[in-house]
Motif scaffolding. Structure first.
Motif, short mmCIF file in Angstrom:
data_model
loop_
_atom_site.label_atom_id
_atom_site.label_comp_id
_atom_site.label_asym_id
_atom_site.label_seq_id
_atom_site.Cartn_x
_atom_site.Cartn_y
_atom_site.Cartn_z
N UNK A 38 0.75 -1.11 -0.03
CA UNK A 38 0.03 -0.09 -0.11
C UNK A 38 0.67 1.16 -0.05
N UNK A 39 2.19 1.17 0.25
CA UNK A 39 2.88 2.33 0.26
C UNK A 39 3.75 2.49 -1.13
N UNK A 40 3.79 3.58 -1.68
CA UNK A 40 4.32 4.04 -3.18
C UNK A 40 4.88 5.54 -2.72
N UNK A 41 6.10 5.59 -3.32
CA UNK A 41 6.68 7.00 -3.40
C UNK A 41 5.71 8.09 -3.75
N UNK A 57 0.36 7.06 -0.38
CA UNK A 57 -0.18 5.70 0.29
C UNK A 57 -1.43 5.51 -0.03
N UNK A 58 -2.04 4.17 0.04
CA UNK A 58 -2.98 3.76 -0.45
C UNK A 58 -3.88 3.55 0.80
N UNK A 59 -5.25 3.65 0.59
CA UNK A 59 -5.81 3.26 2.07
C UNK A 59 -6.29 2.05 2.38
N UNK A 99 8.14 8.83 5.59
CA UNK A 99 7.33 9.74 6.04
C UNK A 99 6.82 11.08 5.40
N UNK A 100 7.93 11.40 4.81
CA UNK A 100 7.86 12.76 4.00
C UNK A 100 6.97 12.34 2.55
N UNK A 101 7.10 11.23 2.07
CA UNK A 101 6.11 10.92 0.87
C UNK A 101 4.90 10.82 1.27
N UNK A 102 4.24 10.22 2.60
CA UNK A 102 3.02 10.36 2.82
C UNK A 102 2.52 11.72 3.21
N UNK A 129 5.94 17.61 -4.54
CA UNK A 129 6.02 17.06 -5.62
C UNK A 129 4.62 16.73 -5.97
N UNK A 130 3.87 16.75 -7.22
CA UNK A 130 2.46 16.31 -7.49
C UNK A 130 2.48 14.76 -7.60
N UNK A 131 1.43 14.54 -8.11
CA UNK A 131 1.00 13.11 -8.43
C UNK A 131 1.98 12.45 -9.36
N UNK A 132 2.53 13.18 -10.16
CA UNK A 132 3.19 12.68 -11.50
C UNK A 132 4.60 12.52 -11.15
#
Length: 689
Positions: A242-245, A248-250, A279-282, A361-364
């Motif tokens: 569930x964790x990506x750079x 994070x997915x619910x 932490x910072x990615x989330x 950073x945006x979603x891309x």
């Protein structure tokens, strides 16, 4: 709910978009190395057999649903996309078998474009399987079909039968690479859309499921977790899936996308075991999705869901994510979580200041012009603006309400979750004062200086005093008290209606009055008398007076139905002291009813641990808090097998509560996710040594 259907103009618009060749596929953000420690795992829960795979190219979650209404769903975190096939109701109860591991694949669509997916074999002992419906699209539409048997007609995919194969394939609505589902019958035959078993009675299938959405960027385990993380394979697997750079997915399969509050609460609880980059990615995902006024986005709509929403609204935005700002709790969670990270940063003040001065950073994966500090201050301005009326005139009418026209506004976001209330306890009594306190501490520490205007400085300097007013005056408005006689009468009646033993609950009350904080206040400011688990928030984010801490923890820790404790966990709601009509909305079959949510137990456990570190607690209060801690952890350990799932229900058998996976019963209004982000927090939240 399914959105309204569209007229001929909508169909023309879709054709026009496809004709223009618009293809706005999401880009993978190259912010780190793809994982070289690919993994897969399987979770069996009730009638659901779940199998997960994650590698450099594909992340996928297969769900095989057994029982009288079998189905196959494959969900992809990329684009929150998925494919599924539902079968007609059977007279017999059947059980799927997964015959081997999931194999990740990259295939080509009819136009030669890549699709990312999985291939696997599954079998079932059944005389036949008749296909009811195939759905290939965004998971939100698969979710709708599962819930209400409807989905937008424009995403319909035709079923094709070729020899021993059943095939679904379609482009995305804007012509971008779409979806594919192919079912090859290895044992059995196809007749009129049904798969018929051979004489062995066994149907065996090979299935290919794929999506055109570009995969997200996972973490290597070493880049995600530090050495303090618990040795809990189930939680580690779920978090890694569930964790990506990018975000994070619910939870999977039903919520494979960004949710603001889920991200914030998970980061808060997991922070001691997360690497700083994680932490910072989330946090960045939350900051990147703030509204212009500083509100935290609740949920995003991506890929085909976004395309369809934009066409419906006559916007030319391709697949730019849509953002929902209907919830209010996330608005007041951001400052406390950011404050915790910045003020207690394990790498020191310089790292914290460098993070604040970094670009979001945006979603891309593209750097935005806004800095982290600027975005954070924008949210803090929103918090202060909303908090001023109550700080100036503390009464129920000046509390912060959920938004007009909505029945939901915080984590209890089913229609019944707040019992019809307008002012949630957790938002007003916990999160707003916590947010104001965090603003005051960051301001006093000088960490926000370079991002503040002169007007900000004047407002932020008052945040501490405002927090004091909220802490003192908001919680008592939710206070609900019954004398022992009234409480025991309600317990006896309610226990009889549920078929549970009232003895332990009655004994726990004795001759004491019962006190608890109502889950919400109604529009007139009257408490909605539903006991609830949100006390854990108060322990995690605040420092209640010792007497209040003692009384309210004692209340929720009593055995159900006097309190919230059962053999298999802490219930999130108990309507024992409410009307029969209200009780009907908080049953063990309701999503936010008398059920156990894993992360709510973890929140209370972390909160109790935090309170026990206080130096101002009387010895008797500390002793009772320690006893509560032991009782809670005994219950948590009793349900360890389902700990990483979203929630579970219960039955009462032979004098004890037993776990029933939520969704296993036809009376359940929904089903649980097998991988839930905030259920992984036991990697950090551990029992006392």
């Amino acid at each position: 709910m399914i959105e309204r259907c569209f007229d001929r103009l909508f169909q023309i618009a879709l054709v026009a978009i496809a004709a223009l060749g618009i293809n706005a596929c999401a880009k993978t953000a190259p912010k780190g190395e793809a994982p070289d420690d690919a993994f897969s795992y399987t979770v069996s829960e009730g009638k659901n057999l779940n199998s997960f795979v994650l590698d450099r190219n594909v992340a996928a979650h297969l769900l095989l649903r057994s029982g009288h209404d079998p189905r196959i769903v494959v969900a992809f975190p990329a684009g929150n996309s998925g494919v599924g096939v539902w079968f007609d109701h059977l007279d017999q109860d059947v059980a799927w078998r997964l015959d081997g591991p999931l194999e990740s694949v990259i295939v080509k669509d009819p136009k030669g474009r890549p699709l990312y997916g999985v291939r696997f074999r599954a079998s079932v002992d059944a005389s036949h399987l008749s296909i009811k419906q195939g759905v290939l699209s965004n998971i939100r539409y698969l979710r709708d079909y599962q819930a209400i048997s409807q989905f937008p007609p424009e995403v319909t995919a035709a079923m094709t039968v070729q020899g021993r194969s059943i095939f679904y394939q379609r482009d995305r609505l804007d012509g971008a690479p779409g979806y594919e589902l192919k079912i090859d019958v290895l044992e059995g035959r196809i007749s009129k859309g049904a798969i018929l078993a051979p004489s062995s009675g066994r149907i065996s299938l090979e299935i290919l499921a794929a999506s055109g959405d570009t995969p997200l960027t996972p973490f290597n385990e070493a880049d995600l977790l530090n050495e303090h993380a618990a040795d809990d394979p189930a939680a580690r697997n779920a978090l890694r899936f569930l964790a990506y750079r990018e975000k994070f997915l619910a939870g999977s399969w039903r919520f494979n996308t960004y949710f603001g509050r889920d991200t914030l609460m998970s980061v808060q609880l997991l922070m001691p075991v997360l690497q700083p980059a994680a932490v910072e990615a989330g946090l960045n995902a939350v900051l990147a999705r703030l509204s212009p006024s500083g509100e935290v986005a609740h949920e995003e709509g991506v890929s085909e869901f976004a395309v369809r929403e934009h066409v419906r609204d006559n916007l030319h935005l391709g697949d730019t994510a849509t953002l929902d700002y209907g919830m209010i709790d996330g608005d007041y969670m951001l400052a406390p979580v950011m404050g915790h990270y910045l003020l207690d940063n394990p790498e020191g003040r310089e790292r914290a200041l460098a993070y604040l001065n970094g670009q979001i950073l945006d979603e891309t994966g593209t750097a935005k012009t806004e800095y982290v500090g600027d975005a954070l201050v924008r949210n803090m301005r929103h918090v202060i603006e909303k908090a001023i009326p109550f700080a100036a005139d503390p009464k129920s009418a000046t509390l912060v309400s959920i938004k007009s026209g909505r029945a939901t506004g915080e984590w209890r976001d089913s229609e019944e979750g707040l019992g019809g209330g307008r002012y949630p306890y957790d938002v007003n009594a916990v999160f707003i004062p916590a947010a104001l306190s965090a603003i005051a501490k960051l301001y006093e520490a000088g960490m926000l200086d370079r991002y503040l205007t002169s007007a900000d400085r004047e407002a932020f300097a008052k945040a501490g005093a405002m927090a004091s007013v909220w802490r003192e005056h908001a919680p008592p408005l939710f206070s609900t008290t019954l004398d022992a006689g009234a409480a025991k009468a309600a317990i006896s009646t309610y226990a009889a209606s549920l078929g549970v033993d009232a003895g332990p609950a009655l004994a726990a009350v004795g001759e004491q009055q019962v006190s608890f904080h109502a889950v919400s206040l109604d529009a007139a400011g009257a408490p909605v008398p539903v006991m609830n688990s949100d006390e854990g928030f108060a322990l995690l984010f605040g420092d209640p007076p010792a007497a209040d801490l003692d009384a309210y923890v004692a209340g929720i820790m009593r055995p159900f139905p006097a309190g919230l404790m059962t053999d298999i966990g802490l219930l999130v709601a108990n309507p024992v002291y409410a009307s029969p009509e209200m009780q009907s909305h908080f049953t063990k079959n309701h999503y936010h009813g008398a059920v156990v949510w894993s992360w709510q137990q973890a929140t209370l456990a972390a909160g109790i641990e935090r309170q026990l570190k206080r130096a101002d607690l009387p010895a008797d209060v500390r002793d009772r808090l320690s006893t509560a801690q032991k009782t809670l952890w005994t219950a948590i350990k009793a349900a360890r097998d389902v700990q990483s799932s979203e929630l579970w229900s219960w039955d009462f058998k032979d004098g004890h509560f037993v776990v029933v996976p939520f969704g296993a019963d036809s009376a359940n209004v929904d089903e649980s996710n097998a991988a839930q982000l905030w259920s992984t927090v036991y990697l950090a939240v551990q029992p006392p040594k």
